[in-house]
Design an enzyme around this catalytic site. Structure first.
Site, mmCIF file in Angstrom:
data_model
loop_
_atom_site.group_PDB
_atom_site.id
_atom_site.type_symbol
_atom_site.label_atom_id
_atom_site.label_comp_id
_atom_site.label_asym_id
_atom_site.label_seq_id
_atom_site.Cartn_x
_atom_site.Cartn_y
_atom_site.Cartn_z
ATOM 1 N N ASP A 136 2.773 5.806 -3.252
ATOM 2 C CA ASP A 136 3.183 7.126 -2.761
ATOM 3 C C ASP A 136 3.867 8.027 -3.800
ATOM 4 O O ASP A 136 3.621 9.241 -3.816
ATOM 5 C CB ASP A 136 4.065 6.972 -1.521
ATOM 6 N N HIS A 175 0.819 -1.206 0.000
ATOM 7 C CA HIS A 175 0.000 0.000 0.000
ATOM 8 C C HIS A 175 0.860 1.266 0.000
ATOM 9 O O HIS A 175 0.332 2.371 0.069
ATOM 10 C CB HIS A 175 -0.911 -0.037 1.238
ATOM 11 N N CYS A 176 2.202 1.128 -0.052
ATOM 12 C CA CYS A 176 3.018 2.337 0.125
ATOM 13 C C CYS A 176 3.905 2.668 -1.072
ATOM 14 O O CYS A 176 3.656 3.634 -1.781
ATOM 15 C CB CYS A 176 3.890 2.181 1.369
ATOM 16 N N ILE A 177 4.934 1.814 -1.295
ATOM 17 C CA ILE A 177 6.000 2.215 -2.231
ATOM 18 C C ILE A 177 5.492 2.357 -3.663
ATOM 19 O O ILE A 177 5.966 3.180 -4.424
ATOM 20 C CB ILE A 177 7.180 1.235 -2.141
#
Ligand SMILES: NC(=O)c1ccc[n+]([C@@H]2O[C@H](COP(=O)([O-])OP(=O)(O)OC[C@H]3O[C@@H](n4cnc5c(N)ncnc54)[C@H](O)[C@@H]3O)[C@@H](O)[C@H]2O)c1
Length: 455
Positions: free
Chosen positions: A286, A281-283
């Site tokens: 974002d 859910h991040c890299i």
């Protein structure tokens, strides 16, 4: 002022004293991978903690003392439920009881890869509806610079309470790394930036109840941007080795050995390794938050977008590797049987979000390789999507043993879970496409085709 020193405003002072005496109530909105560990941490310190989530099924489990997050020990959730330091609800009106409220909701992107901050907006509205004087709100969801000030604050200001005087607002990004055995909430330093100096001080004090080291920064925007820098730093470096892995495949050099030898330099180098792509859910998400925001300022983040492009091309590259190995055998694509090992986006976790393994499976399926199976002890079932309408459900094979492996024309290691027996896999498979260098230490590598080893 007797001391001549500027004193904190009365409301800030009251809240500071409550926090200092550990006599305060914490609210955590969004009880997922970030929110639930945070809530458990506060509750285990004896702080009364209330969790909020729109997902009634999660709340129901928590109301029975049951855990659903892999990184948290079941007995910890049971213990805080039993001794009543933690409770969970779907009812936002209860948030008026909380002195400090953390917002930990998802920040996904849309189909066009634009930021979707609707979860932040909705949850802030929920909190604002029950707001009272003396509360501190800390946004933790990863997002673009300016979200706290331009999107959250107008909602909380609409209560007519004054930010920095009646209530306090800060941004403090999360650094949790699910599956990491060493770094956890308590020992990972964290940054906090408030709208006013009192907001920052209170944010530091609240975080220090559960975190060893808290670093204040001057504004929420600095805190928002530093979190994006952390993740973009990873995305860009991973893209660099992914590109070099493809070059190494052409020139016959092993990228893994290259990175490991470069990492012997004691300064100025940090190892990153190639793979089938990035997920979670991040890299993956974002960088798009920052690129989107940059466009508003007539700025193109070329470097960041190029990295995303390289990383997102990796599942296509792995598809090519698998299909090449099928082509070497007397079987057509339509009849070929492929077993994928690992569906989670990284090792030893049960998180499937944006997993590159899933993308590889979808690409193979699209090419007519319909005999795809997978094994993942953490993921019982996945859905393969083709566009919006068509989906196909795959269930994990029950057992990974020699008999299972021998049924497949190609076995592809997409996630290097620690529990896999790589010697057994390398010996019993017809051919192994290894995208993670998971077979590095196996004795017999004859049937292993490694991403980026140039053979
Ligand atoms: N997962 C990680 O490792 C990680 C690490 C650092 C930062 N983050 C960031 O933290 C944020 C949360 O991520 P996550 O992985 O915990 O997500 P998650 O999907 O696991 O959990 C989010 C929770 O919020 C709930 N929710 C959604 N809308 C809500 C609302 N309006 N009110 C109350 N609850 C609501 C969902 O039901 C879900 O339980 C994201 O911004 C993410 O980028 C995640």
């Amino acid at each position: 002022m007797a001391s001549g020193k500027k004193q904190q405003d009365g409301t800030a002072n009251n809240l500071m004293q409550k926090i200092a005496s550990r006599d305060f109530t914490v609210g955590v909105v969004g009880l997922g991978y970030v929110g639930l560990p945070l809530a458990v941490e506060f509750a285990r310190k004896g702080i009364k903690t209330i969790g909020f989530d729109v997902d009634a099924s999660k709340v129901k489990l928590l109301q029975k003392g049951k855990n659903y997050i892999q990184d948290i020990k079941d007995e910890h959730v049971y213990e805080i439920w039993k001794n009543k330091t933690f409770s969970a609800t779907t009812d936002y009106s209860v948030s008026s009881q909380c002195d400090v409220i953390y917002i930990c909701v998802p920040t996904p992107f849309t189909d066009n890869k634009d930021p979707d901050i609707s979860y932040i907006v909705d949850s802030t509205k929920g909190v604002a509806a029950a707001m009272r004087k003396g509360q501190l709100i800390i946004l933790k969801s990863t997002t673009f610079p300016g979200t706290t000030r331009k999107y959250v604050k107008p909602i909380t200001d609409a209560t007519k309470l004054v930010c920095g005087k009646d209530y306090f607002l800060a941004f403090s990004p999360e650094r949790i790394d699910p599956g990491n055995k060493h770094w956890h909430t308590g020992n990972t330093p964290i940054v906090v930036g408030g709208i006013t100096p009192d907001c920052t001080k209170l944010g530091v004090a609240a975080n220090e109840v559960i975190i060893d080291k808290v670093i204040p920064v001057s504004t929420p925007e600095v805190a928002e941007m530093e979190k994006l820098l952390e993740n973009i730093f990873r995305s860009v470096n991973i893209a660099l080795v992914n590109e070099l892995a493809q070059l190494c495949d052409r020139i016959g050099v092993n990228i893994w050995e290259v990175v490991e030898s470069a990492a012997t330099k004691p300064f100025g180098f940090m190892p990153f390794f190639p793979g089938p792509g990035i997920g979670g859910h991040c890299i993956l998400i974002d960088p798009y938050y920052l690129s989107w925001m940059a466009r508003e300022f007539d700025f193109v983040t070329n470097f960041i977008e190029l990295a995303a492009e390289v990383n997102e091309s990796m599942p296509f590259y792995v598809r090519g590797m698998i299909e090449r190995e099928i082509a070497k055998q007397p079987v057509t694509l339509q009849k070929a049987k492929v077993l994928m090992l690992g569906m989670a986006f990284k090792k030893d976790v049960d998180d499937l979000r944006h997993s590159p393994a899933l993308k590889v499976a979808e690409l193979l399926d699209l090419d007519g390789i319909t005999n795809i199976s997978y094994y993942d002890p953490y993921i019982p079932e996945v859905e393969l999507h083709h566009g919006k309408k068509n989906k196909r459900v795959l269930k994990s094979v029950k057992k990974l043993d020699a008999t299972t492996l021998k049924k497949y024309d190609v076995v592809c290691i997409t996630t290097d879970h620690s529990s896999f027996d790589y010697n057994m896999i390398a010996v019993n498979s017809k051919i192994v496409v290894d995208t993670r260098n998971a077979c590095k230490n196996v004795k017999n590598k004859k049937k292993v085709v490694l991403l980026g080893d140039g053979k």
